[in-house]
Design an enzyme around this catalytic site. Structure first.
Site, PDB file in Angstrom:
ATOM      1  N   LYS A 194      92.580  15.743  83.811  1.00 33.88           N
ATOM      2  CA  LYS A 194      93.632  15.073  84.561  1.00 33.88           C
ATOM      3  C   LYS A 194      94.788  14.728  83.632  1.00 33.88           C
ATOM      4  CE  LYS A 194      94.179  11.162  87.770  1.00 33.88           C
ATOM      5  NZ  LYS A 194      93.433  10.067  88.463  1.00 33.88           N
ATOM      6  N   SER A 205      93.761   9.962  93.268  1.00 38.63           N
ATOM      7  CA  SER A 205      94.854  10.534  92.505  1.00 38.63           C
ATOM      8  C   SER A 205      94.438  11.743  91.670  1.00 38.63           C
ATOM      9  CB  SER A 205      95.433   9.469  91.576  1.00 38.63           C
ATOM     10  OG  SER A 205      94.448   9.044  90.639  1.00 38.63           O
ATOM     11  N   SER A 247      89.758   7.280  93.224  1.00 40.18           N
ATOM     12  CA  SER A 247      90.594   8.437  92.884  1.00 40.18           C
ATOM     13  C   SER A 247      89.838   9.649  92.371  1.00 40.18           C
ATOM     14  CB  SER A 247      91.659   8.030  91.863  1.00 40.18           C
ATOM     15  OG  SER A 247      92.613   7.191  92.470  1.00 40.18           O
TER      16      SER A 247
END
Length: 486
Positions: free
Chosen positions: A79, A149, A173
């Site tokens: 990420k 996210s 997330s």
């Protein structure tokens, strides 16, 4: 079957059997990235040459008898909050554009030591402050949201554009996009995986964890990640747990004596009928495998969302205080508004949220003295069409898509307890449905045991059939293709 379709565990076995080389696996995943990125936009940056170099290193080491474990030569995505030496880490924001860390984050260093091959940095909702990841599209249907996210990480794994990936979880997330894209996502116990070198959203709620194809894969990645790091003040001084306790795979029938809590409140309130049906069928399957089902009541459920926001909003604003004053125009309007709202929150609200967290954690610990694991839907609805702003429930209640997605996941962040999501079916539109397992602190092993036993009763899951979107939304943003770097 192409190499990119293999799970982590299957890839590791094929490599050690001499039927697959790390270079073949990495090249297959890189080709898959080329094929899927124009539609899905999972990556900010693709590190093709770095990945090929890691694959060649893995081949040399294995040939010389230096086996660093099952992650050796396995393609992964990180990420875009996770610092990696020499690779841009922008948090998918213009505020951090061009940022290159001088050192690896703790988790990037551990994965590198385990021999994993970084194929790229995956998109996040800007600074992880959102539940949809704009610009990234759902791997099952590119007309739908990816979730957030950690949307880029979930989409990459679901599409075969990474064998596994890391995400972060502040209110769901990791689990939300995992559920929406049909993969496994783990939020470990708070403090089990160090966060040094990971851009924070909310210090007291942030977790780092894996997104994978299978529960077994999640256990393998956690083993490489977990362990104390003095640079993270919340890091726990505990040794990584044996994911299976017995040191091997569990049998499908090995749930005898397991007490499974089925909530009578909160988790099945305002949930789409197809989601509820799929999760209840999965719960019945656990009973068929020998588990004892126990009705439970979720404590302090009415305070979960208020406590989450009371903790997260001021902590996020505090981290962004300087840049919010110096370069506010570089934030997206949505995230800027949330950060500015944090400046207006009274200190008393934050203190009350901290007190509520203490009480909530105590109540959950007491609940988990009566059962071994709690089962529930991960999200109340499947992936929404891009551009949809609200869910309307059968009783007329309306809530935003983001509020809906976070509603069932936030409790695990507030309490710091581990939570695992795994796929348990599809709705009539073919969109994935996820079931969430929640357990005691540092008892990831029981989540793996439960999830893996269920998984063994299901047919092997195919990767997302990436293709033309079935749903088109007028005016929706186009996916953003990744930028390739050496």
């Amino acid at each position: 079957m192409q190499p990119y379709e293999l799970s982590l565990a299957a890839s590791a076995r094929e490599i050690r059997a001499g039927r697959l080389s790390p270079t073949e696996l990495v090249d297959s995943v890189l080709d898959r990235i080329d094929a899927t990125e124009p539609l899905l936009g999972a990556y900010v940056t693709v590190t093709a040459e770095r990945a090929r170099h890691s694959a060649r290193r893995a081949e040399r080491d294995l040939a010389a008898g230096r086996d660093t474990g099952p992650l050796q030569g396995i393609p992964m995505g990180l990420k875009d909050l996770i610092d990696t030496k020499g690779v841009a880490t922008s948090a998918s924001s213009r505020v951090r554009e061009g940022h290159r860390a001088a050192t690896d984050s703790a988790v990037a260093a551990r994965l590198d030591a385990a021999g994993a091959a970084l194929v790229g940095k995956t998109h996040t909702h800007e600074f992880a402050y959102g539940l949809t990841t704009p610009g990234t599209r759902n791997a099952q249907d590119a007309g739908r949201v990816a979730g957030g996210s950690s949307g880029g990480s979930a989409v990459a794994v679901a599409a075969g554009a990474a064998t596994f990936a890391l995400g972060t979880d502040t209110g769901g997330s990791i689990r939300v996009p995992a559920a929406l894209n049909g993969v496994v996502g783990l939020k470990p116990t708070y403090g089990l995986v160090p966060r040094h070198g990971v851009t924070p959203l909310s210090w007291s709620l942030d977790h780092v964890g894996p997104l994978t194809r299978t529960v077994e894969d999640a256990a393998l990645v956690l083993t490489a990640l977990a362990g104390y790091d003095p640079r993270d003040p919340a890091s726990l001084s505990v040794a990584p747990a044996d994911p299976w306790r017995a040191g091997g795979r569990v049998a499908a029938e090995d749930l005898a004596g397991l007490r499974v809590g089925v909530p009578g409140n909160h988790y099945f309130d305002h949930v789409a009928p197809e989601v509820e049906s799929a999760v209840r069928r999965a719960v019945d399957r656990l009973a068929e495998l020998g588990a004892e089902l126990v009705d439970v009541e979720i404590p302090m459920a009415r305070y979960i969302r208020a406590t989450q926001w009371g903790l997260m909003v001021p902590e996020a604003t505090a981290y962004h205080e300087r840049t919010l004053r110096t370069v506010p125009e570089l934030y997206t309007p949505e995230v800027r508004l949330l950060l500015e709202a944090g400046e207006l929150m009274p200190a008393g609200d934050h203190l009350r949220a901290r007190r509520a967290r203490t009480l909530m954690r105590q109540a959950w610990l007491a609940l988990l003295d009566t059962v071994d694991v709690i089962v529930a839907p991960t999200v109340p609805a499947t992936a929404a069409p891009v551009g949809q702003e609200t869910f309307t429930w059968s009783d007329g209640t309306v809530e935003t898509v983001s509020d809906g997605y976070v509603r069932l996941s936030a409790a695990a962040n507030i309490t710091g307890m581990p939570a695992l999501t795994l796929p348990v079916g599809h709705d009539t539109a073919g969109l994935p449905i996820g079931m969430q397992l929640l357990g005691r602190p540092l008892d990831e092993a029981v989540l793996f045991r439960t999830g893996h036993a269920y998984e063994l009763t299901e047919p092997a899951r195919a990767l997302a059939p990436v293709g033309r979107p079935r749903v088109r939304t007028e005016g929706a943003d186009a996916p953003v293709g990744a930028r390739a770097v050496p």
